[in-house]
Design a protein around this motif. Sequence first.
Motif, PDB file in Angstrom:
ATOM      1  N   PRO B  93       0.717  -1.250   0.392  1.00 18.89           N
ATOM      2  CA  PRO B  93      -0.005  -0.005  -0.355  1.00 18.89           C
ATOM      3  C   PRO B  93       0.846   1.481  -0.088  1.00 18.89           C
ATOM      4  N   GLU B  94       0.337   2.175  -0.958  1.00 22.95           N
ATOM      5  CA  GLU B  94       1.152   3.666  -0.424  1.00 22.95           C
ATOM      6  C   GLU B  94       1.233   4.214   0.681  1.00 22.95           C
ATOM      7  N   PRO B  95       2.462   4.800   1.415  1.00 26.42           N
ATOM      8  CA  PRO B  95       2.443   5.087   2.040  1.00 26.42           C
ATOM      9  C   PRO B  95       2.027   6.464   2.124  1.00 26.42           C
ATOM     10  N   GLN B  96       1.687   6.841   3.330  1.00 21.83           N
ATOM     11  CA  GLN B  96       0.512   8.075   3.864  1.00 21.83           C
ATOM     12  C   GLN B  96       2.021   9.330   4.347  1.00 21.83           C
ATOM     13  N   VAL B  97       2.270   9.992   3.667  1.00 23.20           N
ATOM     14  CA  VAL B  97       3.252  10.843   4.136  1.00 23.20           C
ATOM     15  C   VAL B  97       2.648  12.710   3.714  1.00 23.20           C
ATOM     16  N   PHE B  98       2.779  13.362   5.666  1.00 23.09           N
ATOM     17  CA  PHE B  98       2.182  14.179   5.739  1.00 23.09           C
ATOM     18  C   PHE B  98       3.927  15.254   6.580  1.00 23.09           C
ATOM     19  N   ILE B  99       3.569  16.756   6.470  1.00 19.32           N
ATOM     20  CA  ILE B  99       4.572  17.436   7.302  1.00 19.32           C
ATOM     21  C   ILE B  99       3.716  17.968   8.404  1.00 19.32           C
ATOM     22  N   PRO B 100       3.773  17.731   9.526  1.00 19.66           N
ATOM     23  CA  PRO B 100       3.054  18.191  11.402  1.00 19.66           C
ATOM     24  C   PRO B 100       3.712  19.446  11.285  1.00 19.66           C
ATOM     25  N   THR B 101       2.030  19.801  11.509  1.00 21.80           N
ATOM     26  CA  THR B 101       1.752  21.751  11.803  1.00 21.80           C
ATOM     27  C   THR B 101       2.372  21.800  12.484  1.00 21.80           C
ATOM     28  N   ALA B 102       2.457  23.291  13.236  1.00 26.56           N
ATOM     29  CA  ALA B 102       3.052  22.799  14.731  1.00 26.56           C
ATOM     30  C   ALA B 102       1.812  23.489  15.606  1.00 26.56           C
ATOM     31  N   ASP B 108       0.271  26.941   8.808  1.00 24.85           N
ATOM     32  CA  ASP B 108       1.515  26.867   8.744  1.00 24.85           C
ATOM     33  C   ASP B 108       2.161  26.545   7.410  1.00 24.85           C
ATOM     34  N   PRO B 109       2.646  27.918   6.637  1.00 23.10           N
ATOM     35  CA  PRO B 109       3.302  27.679   5.309  1.00 23.10           C
ATOM     36  C   PRO B 109       3.697  26.754   4.680  1.00 23.10           C
ATOM     37  N   ARG B 110       4.797  25.680   5.415  1.00 20.64           N
ATOM     38  CA  ARG B 110       5.541  24.903   4.857  1.00 20.64           C
ATOM     39  C   ARG B 110       4.742  23.672   5.041  1.00 20.64           C
ATOM     40  N   ALA B 111       3.675  23.414   5.568  1.00 20.80           N
ATOM     41  CA  ALA B 111       3.332  21.810   5.517  1.00 20.80           C
ATOM     42  C   ALA B 111       1.889  22.569   4.111  1.00 20.80           C
ATOM     43  N   GLU B 112       1.159  23.970   4.471  1.00 18.85           N
ATOM     44  CA  GLU B 112       0.277  24.477   2.734  1.00 18.85           C
ATOM     45  C   GLU B 112       1.369  24.304   1.784  1.00 18.85           C
ATOM     46  N   GLY B 113       2.445  25.090   1.828  1.00 16.79           N
ATOM     47  CA  GLY B 113       3.273  25.074   0.196  1.00 16.79           C
ATOM     48  C   GLY B 113       4.246  24.214  -0.388  1.00 16.79           C
ATOM     49  N   THR B 114       4.214  22.991   0.258  1.00 14.15           N
ATOM     50  CA  THR B 114       5.154  21.771   0.213  1.00 14.15           C
ATOM     51  C   THR B 114       4.202  20.675  -0.727  1.00 14.15           C
ATOM     52  N   GLN B 115       5.072  20.364  -2.289  1.00 15.04           N
ATOM     53  CA  GLN B 115       4.430  19.483  -2.750  1.00 15.04           C
ATOM     54  C   GLN B 115       4.700  18.239  -2.644  1.00 15.04           C
ATOM     55  N   ILE B 116       4.265  17.056  -2.430  1.00 16.36           N
ATOM     56  CA  ILE B 116       4.499  15.904  -1.847  1.00 16.36           C
ATOM     57  C   ILE B 116       4.396  14.722  -2.673  1.00 16.36           C
ATOM     58  N   ARG B 117       5.353  13.918  -3.326  1.00 16.84           N
ATOM     59  CA  ARG B 117       5.086  13.012  -4.351  1.00 16.84           C
ATOM     60  C   ARG B 117       5.881  11.937  -3.707  1.00 16.84           C
ATOM     61  N   THR B 118       4.438  10.683  -4.026  1.00 16.94           N
ATOM     62  CA  THR B 118       5.063   9.446  -3.618  1.00 16.94           C
ATOM     63  C   THR B 118       4.893   8.124  -5.185  1.00 16.94           C
ATOM     64  N   ARG B 119       6.837   7.728  -5.746  1.00 20.12           N
ATOM     65  CA  ARG B 119       5.943   6.888  -6.646  1.00 20.12           C
ATOM     66  C   ARG B 119       7.291   5.683  -6.139  1.00 20.12           C
ATOM     67  N   TYR B 120       6.786   3.943  -6.090  1.00 21.51           N
ATOM     68  CA  TYR B 120       7.227   2.830  -6.098  1.00 21.51           C
ATOM     69  C   TYR B 120       8.407   3.221  -7.423  1.00 21.51           C
TER      70      TYR B 120
END
Lengths: 417, 404
Positions: B93-102, B108-120
């Motif tokens: 299963p594909e892992p779920q990834v996120f940036i924890p908000t303070a 949180d501009p860091r969490a909102e402004g980050t694009q996360i891409r996952t591929r195998y």
Amino acid sequence: MLRGFTLKNSLGHRPTLVLGLAVLLALVRLAVALELLPPGAYGVGAILLLGVTLEAMLRSFRPALLPGLGLLLVGIGWGYSHTPAVLVALLGVGALYWAWAPRMSEREQASFWGWVLVWPAVGLLLVWQIFPSLYALWLSFLDRFNFIGQSRFAGLLNYEILLTRDPLFWKAMGNTFWFVIFTVPLGILLATLVAILLNERVRLLGFFRTLYFLPYITALTAAAAVWDWIYHPEFGFLNWVLGTPGLDWLSTPQGIFALALAPLGLELKGFWAGPSVAFVAIMVMSLWHLLGYQVVVILAGLQNIPKEYYEAAQLDGASWWQQQRHITWPLLSPTTFFLSTLGLIGAFQVFTQVLIMTPTGGVLQDTLTITLYLYNKGFRDSDFSYASAIAVVVFAVILVLTLVQQRVLERRVTYET
Amino acid sequence: MTLPYALSRLLIYLVLSLGAIAMAFPFYWMLATSLKSPQEAQQARPIWVPERLKPANWRVAAQLGAAGGSPLWGGYQDGRSVTLRIYTDRMGPEPQVFIPTAVGAFSDPRAEGTQIRTRYQGDHWEITFTNASGESFRLLPAVVLLSKSYSSYRPELPPDAVRSSGDDWRLEWVNLAPGALGYVFHNYREAWLAAPFGRYFFNSFITAGTQVLVGLLLAAMAAFALARIEFPGKNLVWLVILATLMIPGEVLLIPSYILLSRLEWINTYYALVVPWLASVFGIFLLRQFYLSLPRDLFDAARIDGAGYWTQLVRIALPLSIPGLVTYGIFTFLGAYNALLWPLIVTDRPEMYTIQRGLQVFIGEAGSDYGALMAASTLAILPIVLGYFLAQRQFIQGVARSGIK
């Protein structure tokens, strides 16, 4: 020219006196500013200083003296209350001396210079050591002195409360007593053992000495933080080593004697329960911190013992143990005496490690020490009078104890002749 | 009873080594903890070598740091992408990834402004964080939820914490773009930035340094006069000095504090330095030394026309340098390591000395033992370094003060 006006006898130590009065006037001015002396005191002092100066000037008047007098007058007229004014006045004294010096004898010059060199240190000692001690004594007779409101003279009230109705004070005294009983003999014994072993021509002597001494130079604040972490109930290293998970060393107020004898059905209370587990933990940390110092001092003492004694003893067939018992131990006694005096005085000053490891003085104030109690009374409860009374009592106790120690123990000290 | 020589030597070394281990252990424990992540520190069984001390991890940390900022100190700069690989046994299963908000942050501009891409990719998941927020950040914290159905997984950079979260493993990193130094010294950097330690150090060095330099001069002056000059009132001076010797430090706390607050010196360098400038210990030590110098030395100088000041500066001071160093080291140690006095006379952070600052930090750091131990290490570092450089002077100084 004006020879007729010149008095026959010399200046004597008058320049020294002028200097002394000029310095003391600054201290009087300070006391007036702090409302410790009435304002008139400054006037009296200034007149005395000027009188003595003029009398000394008239003994052998020369115009070269006038600039010095001028500077002195500027300083006094300027109010003498801030550093520049005092410096100008002292500069004036210097100018006076410069004009006087050629007519002064070697001895008189020496007297002036001796005081010039001694005054800065003596002045600071007077202001920051001698005066505060007397001031503490005075404060201890007042009723709840702090910055708010008037306080009245209460005589020995503070002492009466302290000595007869204050269980916390006696708790702190008891802890100090246990601190001396546990750490001083044990520390000296351990340090002597280590020092004797180090003195057996060990390789890596420097390495071992460096390691043993390291704790002594580290700040108690940081060291206490580390030990606090080692004593941690859940994740502490000590609990892992001893296999006692969850034991909260620093929050265990039960006395160790009470805990040890509880299985036998004996119930010990108060002082006889002994130091609390928390306080023992603090003592262990203090022992660790001080051991290196004791080792180094004893090692120096050992190296002062002449080798011939041991050679003679070996010829007579004395065993290693007999040599230590009959040569090392007695000849080391001046050093151990010094360390025990130091340990006794040090016990009354234990503060930092207790504040860091048990910030409030432990559960039920079981790790309270004298200095922490004084700090609590003075700076947390803002009762400067009561805190001063504690300080005065501690002063008296230390004085008596060191005198007794000198009478009793020093007789048994073997000084090498 | 005599032991064979070899056996007794062995015994000596054994006892000494055990003692040395006991003495040194707290230092090792402090250092080790200062390099641990919170989860590593909070283990019932101690971890002897933290992940951050393993060289294999440094290389990965440097690569990740270089992608986000610099290879040494890392960072998460605008427009950069940081890619983490997680090796797994198969493509599950594909892992779920996120940036924890303070905690408590509105946005949180860091969490909102980050694009996360996952591929195998063959044998691993590749997770790419791209900073499109328009801002640069110091740290890139990340959380990956990985299904427990994987029989094995190995992230390139070991996570700082692994927790169980339902059907997933929750892998947490405090910083995914650390750089080599930023990885090893993470706790040090965070502690340093959490409180004004630079200012604390500055205050400590200024106060201890002044105390040493001015104190040395005053003590040498007084000691020289007491040893070498005959002047009326010398006995009185001795009386003052002996009297101060008897006064225990506690007595002075309250009255000195009152004096200082009437002078309005609380929270100033004066309060930290001036009361301790004149030291009886220094006067005793140096006087003893000046008495041991041959009298002829000074008499000859006097005949050549040298005044007392010249004798002091040209003859006495240069000859007493070893004594001055001893006394200087002692005064510096005392001033640098003191807590009680700074605790009383300062209550504003910009005037804290390092020990006072550390004491406050201990109260605030709570259960972040890594940062706590890092701050403690920093606080003792200058003294320990000085000790290793000038060991002989340190130890001789102590020994000399003991013999009397």
